[in-house]
Enzyme design. Structure first.
Site, PDB file in Angstrom:
ATOM      1  N   THR A 118       0.899  -1.272   0.073  1.00 45.37           N
ATOM      2  CA  THR A 118      -0.067  -0.157  -0.042  1.00 45.37           C
ATOM      3  C   THR A 118       0.918   1.324  -0.065  1.00 45.37           C
ATOM      4  OG1 THR A 118      -1.613  -1.339   1.227  1.00 45.37           O
ATOM      5  CG2 THR A 118      -1.850   1.146   1.190  1.00 45.37           C
ATOM      6  N   GLU A 145      -5.772 -10.529   7.286  1.00 47.89           N
ATOM      7  CA  GLU A 145      -5.073 -11.633   8.220  1.00 47.89           C
ATOM      8  C   GLU A 145      -5.736 -12.787   8.626  1.00 47.89           C
ATOM      9  OE1 GLU A 145      -1.969 -10.551  10.994  1.00 47.89           O
ATOM     10  OE2 GLU A 145      -1.610  -8.594  10.016  1.00 47.89           O
ATOM     11  N   LEU A 243     -19.763  -3.626  11.093  1.00 49.55           N
ATOM     12  CA  LEU A 243     -20.597  -2.923  12.232  1.00 49.55           C
ATOM     13  C   LEU A 243     -20.639  -3.561  13.569  1.00 49.55           C
ATOM     14  CD1 LEU A 243     -21.889  -0.548  10.727  1.00 49.55           C
ATOM     15  CD2 LEU A 243     -23.934  -2.034  10.388  1.00 49.55           C
ATOM     16  N   LYS A 244     -19.656  -4.274  14.042  1.00 51.16           N
ATOM     17  CA  LYS A 244     -19.378  -4.722  15.232  1.00 51.16           C
ATOM     18  C   LYS A 244     -19.021  -3.666  16.104  1.00 51.16           C
ATOM     19  CE  LYS A 244     -19.290  -9.634  14.459  1.00 51.16           C
ATOM     20  NZ  LYS A 244     -18.630  -9.623  13.229  1.00 51.16           N
ATOM     21  N   ALA A 245     -19.740  -3.055  17.173  1.00 50.00           N
ATOM     22  CA  ALA A 245     -19.152  -2.132  17.938  1.00 50.00           C
ATOM     23  C   ALA A 245     -18.204  -2.704  18.766  1.00 50.00           C
ATOM     24  CB  ALA A 245     -20.183  -1.448  18.594  1.00 50.00           C
ATOM     25  N   CYS A 253      -3.097  -2.527   9.079  1.00 50.41           N
ATOM     26  CA  CYS A 253      -3.689  -1.906   7.881  1.00 50.41           C
ATOM     27  C   CYS A 253      -4.528  -0.584   8.096  1.00 50.41           C
ATOM     28  CB  CYS A 253      -4.632  -2.708   7.119  1.00 50.41           C
ATOM     29  SG  CYS A 253      -3.418  -3.854   6.059  1.00 50.41           S
ATOM     30  N   LYS A 256      -2.616   2.463  10.180  1.00 53.19           N
ATOM     31  CA  LYS A 256      -1.491   3.137   9.298  1.00 53.19           C
ATOM     32  C   LYS A 256      -2.195   3.803   8.023  1.00 53.19           C
ATOM     33  CE  LYS A 256       0.400  -0.106   6.462  1.00 53.19           C
ATOM     34  NZ  LYS A 256       0.327   0.033   5.115  1.00 53.19           N
ATOM     35  N   LYS A 313      -6.880  -8.690  16.773  1.00 53.52           N
ATOM     36  CA  LYS A 313      -8.120  -9.641  16.381  1.00 53.52           C
ATOM     37  C   LYS A 313      -7.983 -11.018  16.767  1.00 53.52           C
ATOM     38  CE  LYS A 313      -7.676 -10.539  11.491  1.00 53.52           C
ATOM     39  NZ  LYS A 313      -8.363 -10.391  10.179  1.00 53.52           N
TER      40      LYS A 313
HETATM   41  C1  UDX Z   1      -8.342  -5.231   6.958  1.00 53.67           C
HETATM   42  C2  UDX Z   1      -9.135  -5.285   5.837  1.00 53.67           C
HETATM   43  O1  UDX Z   1     -10.381  -6.048   6.223  1.00 53.67           O
HETATM   44  C3  UDX Z   1      -8.551  -5.901   4.793  1.00 53.67           C
HETATM   45  O2  UDX Z   1      -9.473  -5.906   3.397  1.00 53.67           O
HETATM   46  C4  UDX Z   1      -7.457  -5.018   4.290  1.00 53.67           C
HETATM   47  O3  UDX Z   1      -6.530  -5.540   3.074  1.00 53.67           O
HETATM   48  C5  UDX Z   1      -6.428  -4.912   5.350  1.00 53.67           C
HETATM   49  O4  UDX Z   1      -7.176  -4.529   6.667  1.00 53.67           O
HETATM   50  P1  UDX Z   1      -7.337  -6.951   8.724  1.00 53.67           P
HETATM   51  O5  UDX Z   1      -6.665  -5.854   9.196  1.00 53.67           O
HETATM   52  O6  UDX Z   1      -6.579  -8.164   8.734  1.00 53.67           O
HETATM   53  O7  UDX Z   1      -7.827  -6.659   7.455  1.00 53.67           O
HETATM   54  O8  UDX Z   1      -8.535  -7.222   9.779  1.00 53.67           O
HETATM   55  P2  UDX Z   1     -10.047  -7.130   9.782  1.00 53.67           P
HETATM   56  O9  UDX Z   1     -10.566  -8.243  10.199  1.00 53.67           O
HETATM   57  O10 UDX Z   1     -10.689  -6.253   8.846  1.00 53.67           O
HETATM   58  O11 UDX Z   1     -10.469  -6.115  11.320  1.00 53.67           O
HETATM   59  C6  UDX Z   1      -9.725  -5.180  11.470  1.00 53.67           C
HETATM   60  C7  UDX Z   1      -9.712  -4.460  12.905  1.00 53.67           C
HETATM   61  O12 UDX Z   1     -11.310  -4.070  13.150  1.00 53.67           O
HETATM   62  C8  UDX Z   1      -9.769  -5.500  13.920  1.00 53.67           C
HETATM   63  O13 UDX Z   1      -8.876  -5.085  15.139  1.00 53.67           O
HETATM   64  C9  UDX Z   1     -11.043  -5.884  14.281  1.00 53.67           C
HETATM   65  O14 UDX Z   1     -11.347  -6.312  15.735  1.00 53.67           O
HETATM   66  C10 UDX Z   1     -11.964  -4.522  14.033  1.00 53.67           C
HETATM   67  N1  UDX Z   1     -13.223  -4.841  13.687  1.00 53.67           N
HETATM   68  C11 UDX Z   1     -13.640  -5.453  12.672  1.00 53.67           C
HETATM   69  C12 UDX Z   1     -14.166  -4.166  14.587  1.00 53.67           C
HETATM   70  O15 UDX Z   1     -13.881  -3.541  15.613  1.00 53.67           O
HETATM   71  N2  UDX Z   1     -15.487  -4.264  14.243  1.00 53.67           N
HETATM   72  C13 UDX Z   1     -15.950  -4.664  13.080  1.00 53.67           C
HETATM   73  O16 UDX Z   1     -16.974  -4.963  12.484  1.00 53.67           O
HETATM   74  C14 UDX Z   1     -14.824  -5.533  12.242  1.00 53.67           C
END
Ligand code: UDX
Length: 433
Positions: A118, A145, A243-245, A253, A256, A313
């Site tokens: 990116t 991931e 949409l999960k609080a 990602c 940054k 996560k």
């Molecule tokens: C994300 C994007 O999903 C992906 O498309 C992009 O290329 C890189 O960034 P990733 O960082 O692996 O991927 O994780 P993701 O599962 O999207 O979750 C990111 C963070 O958001 C986590 O900390 C997760 O706990 C949080 N999250 C996710 C929420 O708080 N609520 C949600 O509804 C979804």
């Protein structure tokens, strides 16, 4: 065809595994980290990522893992998968990419430079100017991931940024299985492809910050954010995803990329109000949750908290920008005694390096023994299926702070239950069952 993949983090290794399984190309997988390459050569995978290890093992004969730049000679395409972390001012640090490009420039005069990392908008053009013998293609990755290989193998769409028809053709050929089965291809300029990556990530992050902001408001109104989000998401124009609080997003990602986009916008005198708000809400979300703990324990000194969820996560060992990292210093400064746990040994080890004074334990049972409170920070299935009778038998206190809304408000009978954007659940009795 000989293809080189440079930078073997989860993006690079997902690319190696995908290309190894779907094509008969000769693959050169390069990283500067000698110990990582030594592990890969032995068939040991450096981190947990679904499905990749098995493929690398199966296809080992066709993959040359190396730290030697001379091995990159003669490739038709170079995939750049190196990290672009945030610098102190938020701008993307491009020095890994620049080093990798310089290295390819030393061993080759032509070929495709395929940018999967990116990068700020305009980077591909700059590379094209500096490396005029090569063709620069922007091919942003959209991997999560934990499901990186699955996301690479079954993408929602393929975004290609390039200048010439023959460049698009090269990617259409490389990904012809996807083309044949109807995966949408979006062909555009390099700048549009670069922006598409940031805009997509910021949009997803914005959904999370939006629901987190609503969660704070819901609480003051006596509404329940889980009910609200469930019903909102049923409208396909909104959708349930992201949409999960909770206590906010972390990872390598979203945080940054938000910083990098804002830094680039700032430098060009543009204000991106929604992106600014998205980042600001996320910065304060862990602190909003901390206030709940402080309210419950006006004197926190000496309180023993079992902290569950060190990774950013579930199902990853990655702790980059994890909420555990932002909350731990505040809890320690308040005199809290932490016992920290995550099912991932990698997450535990990385967290321990940053907080050598914190007691990090290898099992859930060890973490909760004698604890006054339980603090849940990630969505691990192990955390979502706690045995209340067991907790009662081993914990001293009777409160659960759930930063991921893993339970319904009245699930626990013998614990106070405090979550995000919902009323508190109150224990029905002090007596042990
Ligand atoms: C994300 C994007 O999903 C992906 O498309 C992009 O290329 C890189 O960034 P990733 O960082 O692996 O991927 O994780 P993701 O599962 O999207 O979750 C990111 C963070 O958001 C986590 O900390 C997760 O706990 C949080 N999250 C996710 C929420 O708080 N609520 C949600 O509804 C979804």
């Amino acid at each position: 065809m000989r293809i080189a993949i440079i930078g073997l983090g989860y993006v690079g290794l997902a690319n190696v595994a995908f290309l190894a399984e779907s094509h008969r190309h000769e693959l050169v997988a390069f990283d500067t980290d000698e110990s990582k390459i030594a592990l890969l050569k032995k068939g040991t995978f450096p981190f947990s990522e679904n499905g990749i290890a098995a493929i690398l093992k199966k296809e080992a004969k066709r993959i040359l893992f190396t730290t030697k730049e001379q091995e990159l000679t003669g490739a038709e395409a170079y995939f750049f998968c190196v990290g672009t972390p945030a610098q102190d001012d938020g701008q993307a640090d491009l020095h890994y990419l620049e080093n990798a490009l310089a290295m390819v420039g030393r061993v080759a005069q032509k070929g495709y430079l395929i940018i999967r990392s990116t990068v700020p908008v305009g980077t591909a053009k700059r590379i094209q100017d500096d490396y005029s013998g090569f063709r620069v293609i922007s091919l942003p990755e959209f991997l999560s991931e934990g499901s990186a290989l699955e996301d690479e193998s079954n993408p929602f769409r393929i975004v290609v940024g390039a200048r010439q028809e023959e460049d698009f053709l090269f990617i259409r050929n490389l990904r012809k299985n996807d083309l044949n089965r109807g995966v949408p291809f979006h062909e555009m300029s390099n700048e549009s492809a670069e922006l598409c990556k940031y805009a997509s990530n910021l949009f997803l992050a914005m959904k999370i910050s939006y629901i987190n902001e609503m969660a704070r408001f819901a609480e003051t109104l006596g509404a329940d954010i889980v009910d609200v989000a469930d019903a909102m998401g049923a409208d396909p124009r909104i959708g349930h995803a992201m949409l999960k609080a909770g206590v906010g997003y972390g990872g390598s990602c979203f945080p940054k990329d938000g910083q990098a986009l804002l830094a680039q916008a700032g430098a060009s005198g543009t204000s991106l109000l929604l992106s600014e708000a998205t980042s600001a809400i996320n910065r304060t979300q862990p602190l909003y949750f901390l206030k709940k703990i402080e309210k419950y324990y006006p004197a926190m000194k000496g309180v023993r908290i079992a902290l569950f969820g060190l990774a950013y996560k579930a199902r990853t060992g990655d702790i980059r920008s994890a909420v555990s990292l932002s909350l731990t210093p505040h809890l320690l400064a308040n005199g809290v005694q932490l016992s920290a746990y995550d099912p991932s040994p990698e997450a535990r080890a990385n967290y321990q390096k940053l907080f050598p004074g914190v007691k990090v334990v290898a099992s859930l049972a060890e973490a909760v023994a004698g604890a006054d409170a339980l603090l849940l920070l990630s969505e691990e299935s192990e955390f979502a299926s706690l045995d209340e009778a067991f907790l009662c038998s081993t914990m001293k206190g009777r409160v659960i702070f759930d930063g991921r809304n893993l339970y319904s408000v009245h699930h626990f009978r013998y614990f106070d239950y405090i979550s995000v954007g919902r009323a508190n659940g109150t224990r029905i009795t002090e007596i042990k069952p």
